[in-house]
Design a protein around this motif. Sequence first.
Motif, PDB file in Angstrom:
ATOM      1  N   LYS A  48       0.783  -1.153   0.031  1.00 20.03           N
ATOM      2  CA  LYS A  48      -0.100   0.115   0.119  1.00 20.03           C
ATOM      3  C   LYS A  48       0.958   1.359  -0.130  1.00 20.03           C
ATOM      4  N   LEU A  49       2.088   1.115   0.738  1.00 21.69           N
ATOM      5  CA  LEU A  49       2.825   2.366   0.967  1.00 21.69           C
ATOM      6  C   LEU A  49       4.320   2.345   0.872  1.00 21.69           C
ATOM      7  N   THR A  50       4.770   1.026   0.613  1.00 23.55           N
ATOM      8  CA  THR A  50       6.327   0.788   0.857  1.00 23.55           C
ATOM      9  C   THR A  50       6.766   0.664  -0.447  1.00 23.55           C
ATOM     10  N   TYR A  51       7.892   1.473  -0.621  1.00 20.74           N
ATOM     11  CA  TYR A  51       8.997   1.509  -1.726  1.00 20.74           C
ATOM     12  C   TYR A  51      10.331   0.648  -1.104  1.00 20.74           C
ATOM     13  N   ASN A  52      10.733  -0.366  -2.353  1.00 17.81           N
ATOM     14  CA  ASN A  52      11.926  -1.223  -2.191  1.00 17.81           C
ATOM     15  C   ASN A  52      12.903  -0.884  -3.176  1.00 17.81           C
ATOM     16  N   ALA A  53      14.026  -1.179  -2.822  1.00 19.09           N
ATOM     17  CA  ALA A  53      15.148  -1.301  -3.727  1.00 19.09           C
ATOM     18  C   ALA A  53      15.730  -2.491  -3.322  1.00 19.09           C
ATOM     19  N   LEU A  54      16.082  -3.405  -4.515  1.00 18.21           N
ATOM     20  CA  LEU A  54      16.410  -4.652  -4.680  1.00 18.21           C
ATOM     21  C   LEU A  54      17.826  -4.585  -5.295  1.00 18.21           C
ATOM     22  N   VAL A  55      18.685  -5.116  -4.658  1.00 19.18           N
ATOM     23  CA  VAL A  55      20.253  -5.472  -5.232  1.00 19.18           C
ATOM     24  C   VAL A  55      20.640  -6.769  -5.172  1.00 19.18           C
ATOM     25  N   CYS A  56      20.976  -7.606  -6.081  1.00 22.29           N
ATOM     26  CA  CYS A  56      21.991  -8.755  -5.867  1.00 22.29           C
ATOM     27  C   CYS A  56      23.347  -8.470  -5.556  1.00 22.29           C
ATOM     28  N   VAL A  57      23.707  -8.374  -4.408  1.00 22.02           N
ATOM     29  CA  VAL A  57      25.086  -8.164  -4.044  1.00 22.02           C
ATOM     30  C   VAL A  57      26.027  -9.288  -4.273  1.00 22.02           C
ATOM     31  N   SER A  58      25.382 -10.491  -4.416  1.00 23.55           N
ATOM     32  CA  SER A  58      26.168 -11.836  -4.893  1.00 23.55           C
ATOM     33  C   SER A  58      25.232 -12.580  -5.589  1.00 23.55           C
ATOM     34  N   GLY A  59      25.722 -13.124  -6.737  1.00 24.32           N
ATOM     35  CA  GLY A  59      24.857 -14.150  -7.506  1.00 24.32           C
ATOM     36  C   GLY A  59      23.796 -13.287  -8.236  1.00 24.32           C
ATOM     37  N   SER A  60      22.926 -13.916  -8.617  1.00 28.05           N
ATOM     38  CA  SER A  60      21.733 -13.366  -9.578  1.00 28.05           C
ATOM     39  C   SER A  60      20.368 -13.803  -9.498  1.00 28.05           C
ATOM     40  N   CYS A  61      19.319 -13.174 -10.007  1.00 26.83           N
ATOM     41  CA  CYS A  61      18.110 -13.528  -9.921  1.00 26.83           C
ATOM     42  C   CYS A  61      17.262 -12.787 -10.516  1.00 26.83           C
ATOM     43  N   ILE A  73       9.861  -8.413 -16.799  1.00 24.89           N
ATOM     44  CA  ILE A  73      11.099  -9.405 -15.989  1.00 24.89           C
ATOM     45  C   ILE A  73      12.358  -8.644 -16.034  1.00 24.89           C
ATOM     46  N   PHE A  74      12.874  -8.451 -14.909  1.00 21.47           N
ATOM     47  CA  PHE A  74      14.208  -7.901 -14.543  1.00 21.47           C
ATOM     48  C   PHE A  74      15.317  -8.728 -14.326  1.00 21.47           C
ATOM     49  N   ASP A  75      16.470  -8.865 -14.824  1.00 24.42           N
ATOM     50  CA  ASP A  75      17.819  -9.563 -14.390  1.00 24.42           C
ATOM     51  C   ASP A  75      18.748  -8.692 -13.608  1.00 24.42           C
ATOM     52  N   LEU A  76      18.578  -9.220 -12.293  1.00 25.00           N
ATOM     53  CA  LEU A  76      19.566  -8.471 -11.403  1.00 25.00           C
ATOM     54  C   LEU A  76      20.662  -9.621 -11.190  1.00 25.00           C
ATOM     55  N   ASP A  77      21.845  -9.103 -12.119  1.00 20.08           N
ATOM     56  CA  ASP A  77      23.008 -10.214 -12.216  1.00 20.08           C
ATOM     57  C   ASP A  77      24.248  -9.360 -11.968  1.00 20.08           C
ATOM     58  N   SER A  78      24.309  -8.177 -11.273  1.00 18.46           N
ATOM     59  CA  SER A  78      25.335  -7.373 -11.097  1.00 18.46           C
ATOM     60  C   SER A  78      25.063  -6.598  -9.817  1.00 18.46           C
ATOM     61  N   PRO A  79      25.973  -6.289  -8.861  1.00 22.10           N
ATOM     62  CA  PRO A  79      25.770  -5.594  -8.065  1.00 22.10           C
ATOM     63  C   PRO A  79      25.628  -4.037  -8.095  1.00 22.10           C
ATOM     64  N   GLU A  80      25.925  -3.639  -9.329  1.00 20.82           N
ATOM     65  CA  GLU A  80      25.653  -2.353  -9.823  1.00 20.82           C
ATOM     66  C   GLU A  80      24.192  -2.137 -10.190  1.00 20.82           C
ATOM     67  N   LYS A  81      23.446  -3.152 -10.277  1.00 21.16           N
ATOM     68  CA  LYS A  81      21.983  -2.971 -10.755  1.00 21.16           C
ATOM     69  C   LYS A  81      21.271  -2.826  -9.315  1.00 21.16           C
ATOM     70  N   CYS A  82      20.171  -1.817  -9.640  1.00 24.99           N
ATOM     71  CA  CYS A  82      19.344  -1.671  -8.315  1.00 24.99           C
ATOM     72  C   CYS A  82      17.912  -1.657  -9.079  1.00 24.99           C
ATOM     73  N   LEU A  83      17.030  -2.345  -8.497  1.00 26.17           N
ATOM     74  CA  LEU A  83      15.568  -2.317  -9.170  1.00 26.17           C
ATOM     75  C   LEU A  83      14.643  -1.360  -8.186  1.00 26.17           C
ATOM     76  N   LEU A  84      14.369  -0.486  -8.398  1.00 23.90           N
ATOM     77  CA  LEU A  84      13.325   0.406  -7.643  1.00 23.90           C
ATOM     78  C   LEU A  84      12.013  -0.134  -7.919  1.00 23.90           C
ATOM     79  N   VAL A  85      11.061  -0.586  -6.720  1.00 22.58           N
ATOM     80  CA  VAL A  85       9.863  -1.191  -6.567  1.00 22.58           C
ATOM     81  C   VAL A  85       8.845  -0.169  -6.143  1.00 22.58           C
ATOM     82  N   VAL A 104      17.776  -5.928   0.276  1.00 15.96           N
ATOM     83  CA  VAL A 104      16.635  -5.034   0.218  1.00 15.96           C
ATOM     84  C   VAL A 104      16.349  -4.034   1.071  1.00 15.96           C
ATOM     85  N   LEU A 105      16.273  -2.813   0.486  1.00 15.64           N
ATOM     86  CA  LEU A 105      16.313  -1.726   1.114  1.00 15.64           C
ATOM     87  C   LEU A 105      15.018  -1.139   1.253  1.00 15.64           C
ATOM     88  N   SER A 106      14.104  -0.805   2.383  1.00 19.59           N
ATOM     89  CA  SER A 106      12.799  -0.222   2.284  1.00 19.59           C
ATOM     90  C   SER A 106      12.552   0.926   3.212  1.00 19.59           C
TER      91      SER A 106
END
Length: 125
Positions: A48-61, A73-85, A104-106
């Motif tokens: 309802k209210l929460t924003y999240n930032a997702l980063v694969c610091v190791s590995g991928s998903c 569909i987003f590939d998080l395959d680098s610690p330099e990529k951040c998906l803002l949700v 995950v940062l919220s």
Amino acid sequence: MPKLILLETFLSDKGSLTVLEKILPEGIKRIFYIYNAENQVRGGHRHKLTYNALVCVSGSCKVYNHDGEKEEIFDLDSPEKCLLVEPKDWHTMYDFSKNTVLLVLSNRFYEKEDYIYEKYPKIGV
């Protein structure tokens, strides 16, 4: 709508440093990470209210996202990529590689009432 950004990264012969700052409205109030999730699907909700930032610091998903109008569909395959949700983004994380750590940062503390588990209807159906 989710937004994939490249995080500011500094490379040197002493290693790499990636910075996460000023990416979430209202700052960061909660940090958690997901690991040992190989062959699992995580998430399956929006907020309802929460924003999240997702980063694969190791590995991928992969992250499936549906914002009510568009599926992606987003590939998080680098610690330099951040998906803002954004709160409206119904998402799942899956296809975790071995030894993946998904950070995950919220912008809000955990509140059970903030979660919406109902999926959006499939587009074009």
